[in-house]
Design a protein around this motif. Structure first.
Motif, PDB file in Angstrom:
ATOM      1  N   SER A   5       0.355 -30.629 -14.826  1.00  0.00           N
ATOM      2  CA  SER A   5      -0.916 -30.873 -14.517  1.00  0.00           C
ATOM      3  C   SER A   5      -1.437 -29.870 -15.437  1.00  0.00           C
ATOM      4  O   SER A   5      -0.642 -28.512 -15.095  1.00  0.00           O
ATOM      5  N   GLU A  12      -9.348 -30.779 -12.916  1.00  0.00           N
ATOM      6  CA  GLU A  12      -7.760 -31.334 -12.852  1.00  0.00           C
ATOM      7  C   GLU A  12      -6.969 -32.448 -13.919  1.00  0.00           C
ATOM      8  O   GLU A  12      -8.167 -33.361 -13.642  1.00  0.00           O
ATOM      9  N   SER A  14      -3.540 -34.270 -15.351  1.00  0.00           N
ATOM     10  CA  SER A  14      -2.131 -34.387 -15.316  1.00  0.00           C
ATOM     11  C   SER A  14      -1.673 -35.333 -16.748  1.00  0.00           C
ATOM     12  O   SER A  14      -2.543 -36.660 -16.537  1.00  0.00           O
TER      13      SER A  14
END
Lengths: 163, 264
Positions: A5, A12, A14
């Protein structure tokens, strides 16, 4: 597979990667951020330069897992939310700092890192800083001109008009 | 790249445990040599142990007449660090001419000296600055550390923790760079501690080494002319497409003289 991540261009993100997955491949293939280019794939040409935790690095010579938890900025993250170009991007356009454009994302990311810690570089300092960025079109003259103009504009001055 | 298992220990003790439990495991520090090596399939580690999360390996501090630098400290950090620039400016200057800015942002002191590339810059700095290499097991003097091409005194499960560099009265690193790779074709790091002079040569031979004849000559007369009459034996020097052994022998003297002049 390992889950990684990172905060990429403020978001964000991941994904699942192998230990051997390069950061540049994670960006391009997993996330579709193809603005970061792969030129030589041998740490020399600098087409793949991105910022990891505020410092420019060659994304072809860093594992994605090594950047786990980091803040990453790619060329896609430079412009403002309203699409206004970053001053370095604008200067490259204004001063014709690109010919084929392949090296441009890396050149710009390197230049932004330079100007973060040296707001008023000399031409010599700019050329020295671009040691790790290769332009196969040999368009260095206008690249350097663009970076110097961007520096001036970021300091609040007026950039030289394009010739 | 062959597949491998990736580990990211949080402490030196944990890293050492992982390393000692697996003969095929390798450490990665900054990765600027190791990752290209993996890409070319010149190495096939079972496990890659990343030292990047170990806080005790980072940092720079002034200590007992010199500077101590953590093994994971990046070249760019050494080049721009106020303590290094004040106490041993020639070391900051050396770090500033390694590779390019992006390589300097990731490449580390520990990685460079553990790899001991014949053309790397840091091994010469170890010799010139009377360094002490501190590992998780012991302290090793620079003169005992570099044992041959890509070879060091490190044991298979030993990890470099930090390096102490002794502050010289004056010093300078002069490097004749390969115009493409920026590795040293020949580099000379000259230091003077009172009446004692050290001359470390990198790039010319199997690994960085001291040029004792020049050290003696310069000890008596710290001037570039003092080494003018010396001859460098090309017999043991590297010869490749970049430079012949004879040319490297010539460069050893020229780089040494330039370094001495820059010390003045």
């Amino acid at each position: 597979m390992t889950k990684v991540s990172m905060t990429i261009n403020g978001k964000e993100m991941s994904g699942e990667v192998e230990g051997r997955t390069l950061l540049v491949d994670f960006l391009r293939q997993n996330l579709g951020l193809t603005g970061t280019h792969v030129g030589c794939d041998t740490s020399q040409c600098g087409c793949c330069v991105v910022h990891v935790d505020g410092r420019s690095v060659k994304a072809c010579t860093m594992l994605a897992v090594q950047a786990n938890g980091s803040k990453v900025t790619t060329i896609e993250g430079l412009a403002a939310a309203d699409g206004a170009l970053h001053p370095v991007q604008a200067a490259f356009r204004e001063h014709h700092g690109l010919q084929c454009g392949f090296c441009t994302p890396g050149m710009i990311m390197s230049a932004v890192d330079l100007l973060q810690h040296n707001a008023n570089p000399t031409e010599h300092e700019v050329r020295e800083w671009l040691e790790g960025n290769i332009c196969r079109c040999t368009g260095y003259h206008n690249i350097v001109k663009a970076i110097l103009a961007a520096a001036e504009s970021m300091r609040g001055g007026v950039a030289h008009a394009a010739e | 790249m062959y597949a491998f298992e990736y580990k990211r220990p949080a402490s030196l003790a944990e890293a050492a445990q992982l390393l000692s439990g697996d003969d095929e495991a390798k450490l990665v520090a900054g990765g600027q040599t190791f990752i290209p090596t993996l890409k070319q399939r010149l190495a096939q580690p079972s496990t890659v142990i990343d030292l990047g999360a170990i806080g005790e390996l980072a940092g720079i501090r002034e200590e007992a007449g010199g500077v101590t630098i953590g093994a994971m400290t990046r070249h760019g950090q050494v080049a721009s660090n106020d303590v290094v620039r004040r106490v041993i400016p020639s070391l900051a200057g050396m770090a500033e001419v390694i590779g390019d800015p992006q390589v300097r942002n990731l490449g580390t002191l520990g990685g460079s000296i553990a790899n001991n590339d014949p053309a790397a810059d840091y091994p010469g700095a170890l010799l010139a600055l009377q360094a002490t290499i501190r590992t998780n097991k012991r302290e090793i003097a620079a003169d005992d550390f570099l044992t041959g091409m890509f070879d060091t005194a490190l044991e298979a499960d030993e990890i470099i923790k930090e390096v102490h560099f002794k502050k010289p009265d004056v010093g300078h690193y002069e490097k004749f760079r390969n115009p493409a790779s920026r590795y040293a074709i020949v580099g000379a790091y000259v230091t003077r501690y009172g009446g004692t002079v050290r001359v470390a040569i990198t790039g010319a031979g199997a690994c960085a080494h001291r040029w004792s004849a020049a050290e003696s000559a310069l000890g008596g007369n710290f001037a570039a002319d003092a080494v003018a009459g010396l001859t460098v034996d090309a017999g043991d020097l590297n010869s490749d497409i970049h430079a012949s052994a004879d040319y490297r022998a010539h460069l050893v003297k020229v780089m040494t003289q330039r370094a001495v002049k820059a010390c003045a």
